[in-house]
Design an enzyme around this catalytic site. Structure first.
Site, PDB file in Angstrom:
ATOM      1  N   SER A  65       0.812  -1.220   0.000  1.00  0.00           N
ATOM      2  CA  SER A  65       0.000   0.000   0.000  1.00  0.00           C
ATOM      3  C   SER A  65       0.846   1.271   0.000  1.00  0.00           C
ATOM      4  CB  SER A  65      -0.928   0.020   1.217  1.00  0.00           C
ATOM      5  OG  SER A  65      -1.802  -1.067   1.160  1.00  0.00           O
TER       6      SER A  65
ATOM      7  N   GLU B 115     -10.590   6.060   2.991  1.00  0.00           N
ATOM      8  CA  GLU B 115     -10.085   4.704   2.818  1.00  0.00           C
ATOM      9  C   GLU B 115     -10.921   3.681   3.582  1.00  0.00           C
ATOM     10  OE1 GLU B 115      -6.086   1.950   3.202  1.00  0.00           O
ATOM     11  OE2 GLU B 115      -6.590   3.314   4.810  1.00  0.00           O
TER      12      GLU B 115
ATOM     13  N   ASP C 190      -8.463  -5.104   3.348  1.00  0.00           N
ATOM     14  CA  ASP C 190      -7.132  -5.698   3.222  1.00  0.00           C
ATOM     15  C   ASP C 190      -6.788  -6.594   4.417  1.00  0.00           C
ATOM     16  OD1 ASP C 190      -4.301  -5.574   2.016  1.00  0.00           O
ATOM     17  OD2 ASP C 190      -3.960  -4.802   4.042  1.00  0.00           O
TER      18      ASP C 190
ATOM     19  N   ASP D 184      -5.987  -0.077  -4.141  1.00  0.00           N
ATOM     20  CA  ASP D 184      -4.536   0.024  -4.309  1.00  0.00           C
ATOM     21  C   ASP D 184      -3.956  -1.249  -4.931  1.00  0.00           C
ATOM     22  OD1 ASP D 184      -5.228  -1.317  -1.982  1.00  0.00           O
ATOM     23  OD2 ASP D 184      -3.815  -0.255  -0.697  1.00  0.00           O
TER      24      ASP D 184
ATOM     25  N   HIS E 236      -1.083  -9.950  -1.136  1.00  0.00           N
ATOM     26  CA  HIS E 236      -1.765  -9.170  -2.171  1.00  0.00           C
ATOM     27  C   HIS E 236      -1.623  -9.938  -3.472  1.00  0.00           C
ATOM     28  CE1 HIS E 236      -0.576  -5.316   0.251  1.00  0.00           C
ATOM     29  NE2 HIS E 236      -1.426  -6.077   0.893  1.00  0.00           N
TER      30      HIS E 236
HETATM   31 ZN    ZN Z   1      -2.207  -5.479   2.725  1.00  0.00          ZN
END
Ligand code: ZN
Ligand code: NAG
Ligand code: NAG
Ligand code: NAG
Length: 529
Positions: free
Chosen positions: A139, A361, A366, A407, A485
């Protein structure tokens, strides 16, 4: 096969009384997204109340699909392009909000054909998220890309890729600094704000205001852990309260009070993690008498925006709790929701007529994924969608550009082939080993251990697992403490002035430039020049 009414009951405990309503009717009612009762449905399904799903009989006809499509084409061809200067820009950033999360959240909300709030925005693009030194970003480098317009190295915020992550000297080398869109708005005499569900010093919010070689330097103890001199490096919390961008932010809302107070002090029931004796909350307050600090939902709700020049709110010692935890513990009155924070931020920003940049955000989508805790992630994603809906309902889209994107994505997949309307968190089909598999699974992460029986060398039968806890870990193929990710492109949705420029397959760093173009900030090409 005769096309009669098809009724599918999702496996749960109690049948909801009354007529099951087809989701399609609700969907037709709104061209921008969801309705309050749809939110309720998702919570109901969550509480294990039986949810029934009925396919609209009309779906078995040509007319249904053709007429619906005609209406959509009609709307699209009539959508005018707005080339005016965007007075305001609101960026909604779903951390880890990839395509599969969007699809799963839609199903969780109220079925496959429902729409999330931003899915009716007229413009979409895809965004390529790789960073300079990694094919799959974190990020920090991605935040630098979409807020500063420059790709950099993983872990680095607001410095270009000449910076080495964690290098003590690079943070003070202004030659490699990049400038965030928040900074450009402030230089233009407009306002800026940030709202997040994570620590306010976490990588994404930090990218709005910090220039630093290591995302983990959230306070001075982080700097010391890297064996750098904390008298020579301004950590992220210090940059927030005293940096050129940070100190000028009109609204700052999120979690993470521990990074602002010393280890000998306590806030939100926990010790600080600074060791330099500073109380940055107090320092922030001391600088200007028009500043207001709040530390609970009640204090946030009670502020008189007319009397507030700058607002700083921290609601937890670390990240704010997952929304599902807050709901389960009935703590909605303690922690503000993302929507409540966003509305309050807009109340403050709208007090002045200069225009603003606001970063909102949905930061913990996440975190849910990193733990293979898809229920956490998807509830966070739904909260994110609700905050966007509430914003669309109140701002003037003729002068406000709204950009919704992520992101980066995560390695979650949505596997086939469950019937329409099946609970997204269930396991309905079986593998060749005879054991059911979940619709949701991950390529890696801590869920491996939950689902693999090392004694038998077989997958654990999901029927022997208690899948009801909100923190249930979904299966992962590769054992890994923290799920990773992923590198696929993420979606971008835009509405408002110059939103039509967001189209095609974009490099992620282009996003900052298009926002600057649309709002006439910075020294690059803009719609005003
Ligand atoms: Zn993350
Ligand atoms: C850290 O930097 C300060 C200010 O430049 C200096 O006085 C001090 O000696 C440095 N500390 C160490 C351990 O190098
Ligand atoms: C801040 O915390 C550190 C670590 O616990 C402690 O050594 C120091 O005395 C504290 N500073 C102040 C001013 O309280
Ligand atoms: C794991 O496998 C062993 C051996 O087949 C079996 O006895 C045990 O019950 C299994 N454990 C789980 C959690 O399924």
């Amino acid at each position: 096969m005769s096309f009669v009414k098809v009724l599918i009951f999702v496996s749960c405990a109690v049948i909801v009384s009354g007529n099951p309503t087809p989701f399609f009717d609700e969907d037709r009612l709104s061209d921008i997204g969801m309705h309050p009762h749809m939110h309720q449905k998702s919570h109901e399904s969550h509480k294990k109340i039986k949810r029934s799903f009925q396919i609209d009989q009309a779906e078995f006809t040509n007319a249904y699909w053709i007429n619906k499509a005609k209406d959509t084409v009609d709307t699209k061809v009539k959508t005018n392009v707005n080339t005016k200067k965007a007075k305001n820009v609101i960026m909604f950033l779903g951390d880890g909000f990839g395509h599969t999360t969007i699809a799963a959240t839609r199903v969780y909300q109220s079925g496959e054909s429902s729409k999330l709030s931003f899915e009716s925005f007229p413009n979409t693009a895809s965004s390529k998220t790789y960073c300079v030194n990694r094919g799959v970003p974190d990020s920090a480098c991605s935040g630098t890309a979409f807020l500063h317009g420059v790709k950099t190295n993983n872990g680095v915020i607001g410095l270009n890729a000449a910076a080495t992550r964690g290098n003590c000297d690079d943070t003070n080398n202004e030659e490699i600094y990049t400038d965030s869109i928040a900074s450009l708005f402030l230089k233009d005499g407009r306002n800026a704000g940030i709202v997040t569900t994570t620590k306010i010093t976490d990588a994404t919010p930090a990218a709005a205001y910090a220039n630093i070689a290591e995302r983990n330097w959230e306070d001075n103890s982080g700097v010391l852990r890297s064996r750098c001199n904390d008298s020579e490096i301004y950590d992220i919390a210090e940059q927030l309260i005293a940096g050129s961008v940070g100190k000028a932010l009109k609204v700052i809302l999120g979690g993470g009070s521990r990074f602002f107070i010393n280890a000998t002090e306590t806030e939100h029931g926990a010790q600080g993690t600074r060791t330099d004796g500073k109380n940055l909350i107090q320092e922030w307050l001391n600088t200007n008498s028009d500043r207001t600090f709040v530390k609970s939902r009640k204090e946030l709700m009670d502020i008189d925006v007319k009397k507030v020049d700058q607002l700083f709110g921290l609601f937890s010692t670390d990240n704010m709790p997952f929304r599902l935890e807050t709901i389960e513990k009935k703590e909605e009155s303690i922690y503000p929701s993302l929507t409540e924070m966003t509305m309050k931020a807009l109340d403050v920003l709208e007090e002045e007529d200069d225009g603003y940049f606001l970063l909102v955000e949905g930061g913990r989508i996440d975190h849910g994924h990193h733990g293979n805790q898809a229920k956490f992630a998807i509830e966070e994603a739904l909260e994110f969608s609700k905050a966007i809906q509430a914003t669309v309902d109140r701002v003037n889209l003729d002068e406000t550009l709204i950009v919704v994107t992520a992101d980066h994505s995560h390695v979650m997949t949505v596997s086939g082939y469950s019937p329409r309307g099946t609970d997204i968190f269930s396991a309905t089909n079986s593998g060749d080993d005879g054991t059911p598999y979940f619709t949701i699974s991950y390529a890696n992460g801590p869920g491996f251990a939950t689902h693999f029986n090392s004694t038998s060398g077989q997958r654990v039968n999901s029927q022997n697992l208690d899948t009801t806890p909100i923190n249930f870990r979904f299966p992962a193929t590769v054992p890994l403490k923290s799920e990773t990710h992923s590198g696929e492109d993420v979606a971008l949705f835009a509405v408002g002035p110059n939103a039509h420029i967001f189209r095609g397959a974009l490099e992620q760093n282009l996003i900052a430039h298009i926002m600057a173009y649309a709002s006439c900030v910075g020294d690059g090409l803009t719609v005003c020049k």
